[in-house]
Design a protein around this motif. Structure first.
Motif, PDB file in Angstrom:
ATOM      1  N   GLU A 482      23.051   9.545  63.690  1.00  0.00           N
ATOM      2  CA  GLU A 482      23.596  10.840  63.325  1.00  0.00           C
ATOM      3  C   GLU A 482      24.796  10.676  62.391  1.00  0.00           C
ATOM      4  OE1 GLU A 482      25.297  14.952  65.385  1.00  0.00           O
ATOM      5  OE2 GLU A 482      24.996  13.142  66.581  1.00  0.00           O
ATOM      6  N   ASP A 483      24.659  11.135  61.157  1.00  0.00           N
ATOM      7  CA  ASP A 483      25.697  11.058  60.125  1.00  0.00           C
ATOM      8  C   ASP A 483      26.058   9.623  59.752  1.00  0.00           C
ATOM      9  OD1 ASP A 483      25.916  13.844  59.988  1.00  0.00           O
ATOM     10  OD2 ASP A 483      27.422  13.903  61.579  1.00  0.00           O
ATOM     11  N   LEU A 484      25.249   8.650  60.160  1.00  0.00           N
ATOM     12  CA  LEU A 484      25.536   7.238  59.931  1.00  0.00           C
ATOM     13  C   LEU A 484      24.443   6.634  59.056  1.00  0.00           C
ATOM     14  CD1 LEU A 484      27.521   4.934  60.741  1.00  0.00           C
ATOM     15  CD2 LEU A 484      25.924   4.376  62.583  1.00  0.00           C
ATOM     16  N   PHE A 485      24.857   5.931  57.994  1.00  0.00           N
ATOM     17  CA  PHE A 485      23.926   5.344  57.040  1.00  0.00           C
ATOM     18  C   PHE A 485      24.320   3.893  56.788  1.00  0.00           C
ATOM     19  CE2 PHE A 485      23.823   9.838  56.481  1.00  0.00           C
ATOM     20  CZ  PHE A 485      22.533  10.165  56.079  1.00  0.00           C
ATOM     21  N   VAL A 486      23.341   3.074  56.428  1.00  0.00           N
ATOM     22  CA  VAL A 486      23.598   1.677  56.113  1.00  0.00           C
ATOM     23  C   VAL A 486      23.096   1.398  54.704  1.00  0.00           C
ATOM     24  CG1 VAL A 486      21.437   0.890  57.164  1.00  0.00           C
ATOM     25  CG2 VAL A 486      23.320  -0.723  56.873  1.00  0.00           C
ATOM     26  N   GLU A 487      23.862   0.631  53.956  1.00  0.00           N
ATOM     27  CA  GLU A 487      23.480   0.267  52.592  1.00  0.00           C
ATOM     28  C   GLU A 487      22.193  -0.542  52.628  1.00  0.00           C
ATOM     29  OE1 GLU A 487      23.251  -2.063  49.004  1.00  0.00           O
ATOM     30  OE2 GLU A 487      23.905  -2.923  50.917  1.00  0.00           O
ATOM     31  N   ALA A 488      21.355  -0.397  51.622  1.00  0.00           N
ATOM     32  CA  ALA A 488      19.979  -0.902  51.665  1.00  0.00           C
ATOM     33  C   ALA A 488      19.884  -2.407  51.878  1.00  0.00           C
ATOM     34  CB  ALA A 488      19.251  -0.509  50.383  1.00  0.00           C
ATOM     35  N   THR A 489      20.915  -3.171  51.527  1.00  0.00           N
ATOM     36  CA  THR A 489      20.893  -4.619  51.771  1.00  0.00           C
ATOM     37  C   THR A 489      21.634  -4.991  53.049  1.00  0.00           C
ATOM     38  OG1 THR A 489      22.920  -5.040  50.501  1.00  0.00           O
ATOM     39  CG2 THR A 489      20.827  -5.033  49.287  1.00  0.00           C
ATOM     40  N   ARG A 491      24.862  -4.461  53.569  1.00  0.00           N
ATOM     41  CA  ARG A 491      26.211  -4.936  53.254  1.00  0.00           C
ATOM     42  C   ARG A 491      27.298  -4.154  53.980  1.00  0.00           C
ATOM     43  NH1 ARG A 491      30.091  -4.095  49.120  1.00  0.00           N
ATOM     44  NH2 ARG A 491      28.843  -2.431  48.190  1.00  0.00           N
ATOM     45  N   ARG A 492      27.142  -2.848  54.075  1.00  0.00           N
ATOM     46  CA  ARG A 492      28.139  -2.020  54.739  1.00  0.00           C
ATOM     47  C   ARG A 492      27.499  -0.711  55.174  1.00  0.00           C
ATOM     48  NH1 ARG A 492      32.196  -0.057  49.812  1.00  0.00           N
ATOM     49  NH2 ARG A 492      30.592   0.677  48.369  1.00  0.00           N
ATOM     50  N   MET A 493      28.226   0.012  55.996  1.00  0.00           N
ATOM     51  CA  MET A 493      27.754   1.310  56.467  1.00  0.00           C
ATOM     52  C   MET A 493      28.596   2.427  55.874  1.00  0.00           C
ATOM     53  SD  MET A 493      26.548   0.830  60.428  1.00  0.00           S
ATOM     54  CE  MET A 493      28.160   0.345  61.084  1.00  0.00           C
ATOM     55  N   LEU A 494      28.134   3.628  56.108  1.00  0.00           N
ATOM     56  CA  LEU A 494      28.798   4.824  55.601  1.00  0.00           C
ATOM     57  C   LEU A 494      28.645   5.910  56.658  1.00  0.00           C
ATOM     58  CD1 LEU A 494      28.406   6.223  52.017  1.00  0.00           C
ATOM     59  CD2 LEU A 494      27.874   7.689  53.951  1.00  0.00           C
ATOM     60  N   HIS A 495      29.723   6.661  56.875  1.00  0.00           N
ATOM     61  CA  HIS A 495      29.717   7.711  57.901  1.00  0.00           C
ATOM     62  C   HIS A 495      30.188   9.021  57.298  1.00  0.00           C
ATOM     63  CE1 HIS A 495      31.504  10.097  61.217  1.00  0.00           C
ATOM     64  NE2 HIS A 495      30.502   9.623  61.915  1.00  0.00           N
ATOM     65  N   PHE A 496      29.429  10.083  57.560  1.00  0.00           N
ATOM     66  CA  PHE A 496      29.841  11.419  57.132  1.00  0.00           C
ATOM     67  C   PHE A 496      30.514  12.134  58.297  1.00  0.00           C
ATOM     68  CE2 PHE A 496      26.721  10.516  53.898  1.00  0.00           C
ATOM     69  CZ  PHE A 496      27.218  11.155  52.781  1.00  0.00           C
ATOM     70  N   SER A 497      31.595  12.819  57.997  1.00  0.00           N
ATOM     71  CA  SER A 497      32.284  13.642  58.979  1.00  0.00           C
ATOM     72  C   SER A 497      32.048  15.107  58.657  1.00  0.00           C
ATOM     73  CB  SER A 497      33.786  13.336  58.976  1.00  0.00           C
ATOM     74  OG  SER A 497      34.014  11.988  59.324  1.00  0.00           O
ATOM     75  N   ARG A 498      32.149  15.929  59.692  1.00  0.00           N
ATOM     76  CA  ARG A 498      31.850  17.358  59.537  1.00  0.00           C
ATOM     77  C   ARG A 498      33.078  18.200  59.869  1.00  0.00           C
ATOM     78  NH1 ARG A 498      26.195  18.438  59.386  1.00  0.00           N
ATOM     79  NH2 ARG A 498      24.977  16.505  59.621  1.00  0.00           N
ATOM     80  N   GLY A 499      33.135  19.367  59.254  1.00  0.00           N
ATOM     81  CA  GLY A 499      34.220  20.296  59.506  1.00  0.00           C
ATOM     82  C   GLY A 499      33.896  21.241  60.644  1.00  0.00           C
ATOM     83  N   GLU A 500      34.763  22.217  60.846  1.00  0.00           N
ATOM     84  CA  GLU A 500      34.587  23.172  61.937  1.00  0.00           C
ATOM     85  C   GLU A 500      33.323  24.012  61.767  1.00  0.00           C
ATOM     86  OE1 GLU A 500      38.453  24.915  63.546  1.00  0.00           O
ATOM     87  OE2 GLU A 500      39.033  24.353  61.507  1.00  0.00           O
ATOM     88  N   ASP A 501      32.849  24.130  60.526  1.00  0.00           N
ATOM     89  CA  ASP A 501      31.626  24.903  60.299  1.00  0.00           C
ATOM     90  C   ASP A 501      30.365  24.063  60.486  1.00  0.00           C
ATOM     91  OD1 ASP A 501      31.750  23.251  58.119  1.00  0.00           O
ATOM     92  OD2 ASP A 501      31.779  24.841  56.602  1.00  0.00           O
ATOM     93  N   SER A 506      33.157  14.992  54.323  1.00  0.00           N
ATOM     94  CA  SER A 506      33.678  13.767  53.721  1.00  0.00           C
ATOM     95  C   SER A 506      32.833  12.592  54.169  1.00  0.00           C
ATOM     96  CB  SER A 506      35.141  13.547  54.123  1.00  0.00           C
ATOM     97  OG  SER A 506      35.247  13.329  55.524  1.00  0.00           O
ATOM     98  N   PHE A 507      32.996  11.466  53.477  1.00  0.00           N
ATOM     99  CA  PHE A 507      32.362  10.239  53.952  1.00  0.00           C
ATOM    100  C   PHE A 507      33.331   9.080  53.855  1.00  0.00           C
ATOM    101  CE2 PHE A 507      31.157   9.857  49.411  1.00  0.00           C
ATOM    102  CZ  PHE A 507      31.478   8.531  49.152  1.00  0.00           C
ATOM    103  N   THR A 508      33.104   8.079  54.691  1.00  0.00           N
ATOM    104  CA  THR A 508      33.948   6.904  54.789  1.00  0.00           C
ATOM    105  C   THR A 508      33.078   5.656  54.832  1.00  0.00           C
ATOM    106  OG1 THR A 508      35.474   8.192  56.150  1.00  0.00           O
ATOM    107  CG2 THR A 508      35.806   5.812  56.120  1.00  0.00           C
ATOM    108  N   TYR A 509      33.464   4.629  54.087  1.00  0.00           N
ATOM    109  CA  TYR A 509      32.780   3.341  54.178  1.00  0.00           C
ATOM    110  C   TYR A 509      33.295   2.572  55.389  1.00  0.00           C
ATOM    111  CZ  TYR A 509      31.243   4.138  49.354  1.00  0.00           C
ATOM    112  OH  TYR A 509      30.674   4.659  48.218  1.00  0.00           O
TER     113      TYR A 509
END
Length: 641
Positions: A482-489, A491-501, A506-509
């Motif tokens: 949920e809201d979590l992604f990994v780079e195709a090789t 190498r690192r992950m990415l996380h999306f955060s959600r607002g009150e709505d 935003s996203f963070t590596y």
């Protein structure tokens, strides 16, 4: 200013925005540690460190960098388990006098590392029981603007983790009258409280959910530190950190008795070293500590032992453990922030394939660059500084090879493992698509802010939904949770955060607390009044240009900046439009009446037009404002003959 990576990203002002998945986000020490992080931490506990060969290797690499990167001077210290095991200066503190850099003697400007020292000293007050983490900052300052309509209280704890939700404006931080003596510039600065209450504390996000590299929150923390200790910020730092740890050559700005020990800061221009003036900031807690490398080693001795060095105790053992455990993360496997220090992984930069968690901070000033790094599991600390600015034409200033010497001294260390990459998702991911921006900019921009040099929004990073995943910039990411992604090789992950709505904001590596946010709808940039005046005057419409100036002055549809008006005036002067140039320069002397340069430029144009008496009056006013205006004095003498 995009993140450059571990151990070096700290050298540049970091920033951004986290908006956590839920408003009531727990601090990271209350989050469940995942198998990935726990397994890595277990591996690093049993590794070996080759201390004996480090001095020779470090000296060899430092000597090479001095030449390759054209560094005038360089200093390196390494501390292990409360002991300084290496400290050495290289090159020159001053290239003209050939004065050598000495670790114990030469003072360097550490720039934004000041933020870490300020917040660690405020942490000490929590440790001593002088202030509570949960204390609302309104106890010490009440003047906030609130363009975000934020209601939740802002606390000390939010300041320690750069999660206060304050805007990063970028206006009036510096005192730029470099022609004045240092003491005269200090007098112009005023009190921290005066700066903070001059519309420089703007709440734009709910605190505790948004990480944004925070110059203004740290400046507020410094003000509060002074109030808690019962003095001003500079004396509080002296009493509560420098004196405690025996940092006898460290101060908030170099004091007059030590000015000869300060390394001259340089840039490279036209292939030569050019000395830079001493920068003065109103945001002193975020910017302005100067120290020797040996003094920083004394701090690292405390931070790599049990919170104390031979001179005294900075933090209790329990508080140091809390500092070592980042207090804010958007995800348990992601890097976070704690008490002014930023978390990363040693494998993210350089050439050393050693995967250990690190904490650190870096700083850049005009003519200087520095980096401080801690490896908590090995009780290792490293500090590096040079007296050359990274923002010049001389090429990069890269300390990674020096940190690699330390990392390559480990044996048996864990190596970075790629994250598992799942099968591409068949779900619709269009809700994540859009433009995202690095968050260190003025979200509440006004024309007046832009005219005073407010931080503009940087270029966007595009996120698009493609078959099986998301394209983020040039990289493909596959959904892992949920809201979590990994780079195709992997190498690192990415996380999306959600607002009150409930929408992604935003996203963070995984490799840094840095975050990229969707644009706020109220953000606006304004056209330049100087550019419009130049265009009209250049087309022979001088009267129309002057009417526009009179109409728009004080309005909010254009911004006006002294340097741009000055440049427009000279462009008109070079084009032979002397009358238009004079009118343009007069705008500057009217709006920026205390600028010696504005009057000097007007004098030059008047003299070229043959208006000698008026030119003499302008040069006289310029010299009155800046008695060191040697060129103006010479021109006035020539006009008086």
């Amino acid at each position: 200013m995009l993140r450059l990576g571990l151990l070096v990203a700290f050298l540049l002002a970091q920033s951004t925005v986290h908006a956590a998945r839920s408003i009531g986000k727990l601090p990271c020490e209350q989050q469940k540690k995942t198998d990935l992080r726990e397994a890595t931490e277990k591996k690093v506990r049993g590794i070996q460190f080759d201390e004996r060969s480090l001095p020779e290797k470090m000296s060899k690499v430092a000597t090479r960098l001095l030449t390759e990167q054209r560094l005038p001077g360089l200093v390196v210290v390494v501390v292990r388990g409360g002991r300084t095991i290496y400290e050495q200066g290289f090159g020159y503190a001053n290239v003209d006098s050939k004065k050598a850099v000495e670790a114990e003697e030469t003072i360097f400007r550490v720039g934004s590392i000041s933020k870490a020292l300020t917040l660690l000293t405020l942490t000490r007050q929590i440790d001593l029981g002088s202030v509570q983490r949960s204390a609302p900052v309104e106890q010490w300052i009440k003047s906030f603007s609130n363009p975000g309509g934020v209601q939740a209280p802002l606390t000390i704890d939010h300041l320690l983790t750069h999660t206060g939700g304050l805007d990063q404006i970028g206006v009036n931080r510096q005192i730029r009258q470099t022609h004045l003596a240092l003491e005269d510039r200090r007098k112009l600065r005023g009190r921290l409280e005066d700066f903070l209450t001059a519309n420089n504390l703007r709440r734009v996000n709910r605190p505790g959910i948004t990480y944004r590299y925070d110059t203004y929150g740290t400046t507020l923390a410094g003000h509060i530190l002074g109030k808690v200790v019962g003095t001003d910020y500079a004396r509080a730092m002296q009493r509560e950190m420098f004196d405690v740890l025996g940092m006898t050559s460290t101060s908030v700005e170099t004091q007059s008795e030590n000015i000869e020990r300060l390394a001259t800061g340089y840039i490279i221009a036209d292939g030569e070293y050019q000395p830079r003036p001493y920068e003065f900031y109103r945001t002193t807690p975020a910017s302005s500590i100067d120290a020797t490398a040996s003094d920083i080693a004394r701090l690292l001795e405390a931070l790599t032992s049990d919170g104390a060095n031979a001179s005294g105790r900075l933090l209790s053992k329990d508080m140091l453990a809390r500092v070592y455990s980042p207090h804010f993360r958007v995800h348990p496997d992601f890097c976070g922030v704690s008490h002014g220090l930023f978390e990363s992984w040693t494998s993210e930069d350089g050439t050393a394939d050693v995967h250990m968690r690190s904490l650190g901070h870096g700083g850049s000033m005009d003519g200087y660059r520095a980096a401080l790094t801690l490896i908590p599991s090995q009780k290792i600390g490293v500090f590096v500084a040079t007296n050359r600015s990274p923002s010049d034409s001389g090429g990069v200033v890269d300390f990674r090879p020096l940190v690699d010497v330390v990392l390559n001294s480990f044996s048996g260390a864990a190596q970075k493992q790629a994250f598992e990459v799942p099968q591409p998702s068949t779900e619709c991911l269009s809700e994540y698509a859009g433009e995202y921006f690095y968050g260190m900019y003025c979200h509440s921009m006004t024309a007046a802010d832009q005219g005073q040099g407010a931080w503009l929004r940087p270029p966007a990073i595009a996120v698009s939904h493609e078959s099986g995943g998301l394209r983020v910039g040039d990289e493909m990411y596959v959904q892992r949770g949920e809201d979590l992604f990994v780079e195709a090789t992997g190498r690192r992950m990415l996380h999306f955060s959600r607002g009150e709505d409930g929408k992604p904001t935003s996203f963070t590596y995984s490799t840094s607390p840095d975050t990229f946010e969707r644009a706020n709808e109220g953000y606006r940039e304004f056209p330049s009044l100087a550019q419009r005046i130049y265009e009209l005057a250049g087309d022979g419409k001088l009267d129309e240009a002057m009417r526009l100036f009179k109409k728009e002055r004080g309005q909010a549809s254009f911004y006006l900046r002294e340097a741009e008006i000055n440049n427009a005036g000279y462009a008109l002067l070079r084009a032979g439009r002397t009358t238009a140039a004079i009118a343009t320069f007069r705008i500057n002397t009217e709006v920026f009446s205390r600028s010696w340069n504005a009057h000097d430029s007007l004098g030059e144009a008047l003299a070229e037009a043959g208006k000698i008496q008026e030119a003499r009056a302008s040069y006289t006013q310029s010299i009155h404002l800046n008695p060191n205006n040697a060129a103006g004095k010479q021109r006035l003498q020539e006009l008086s003959k």
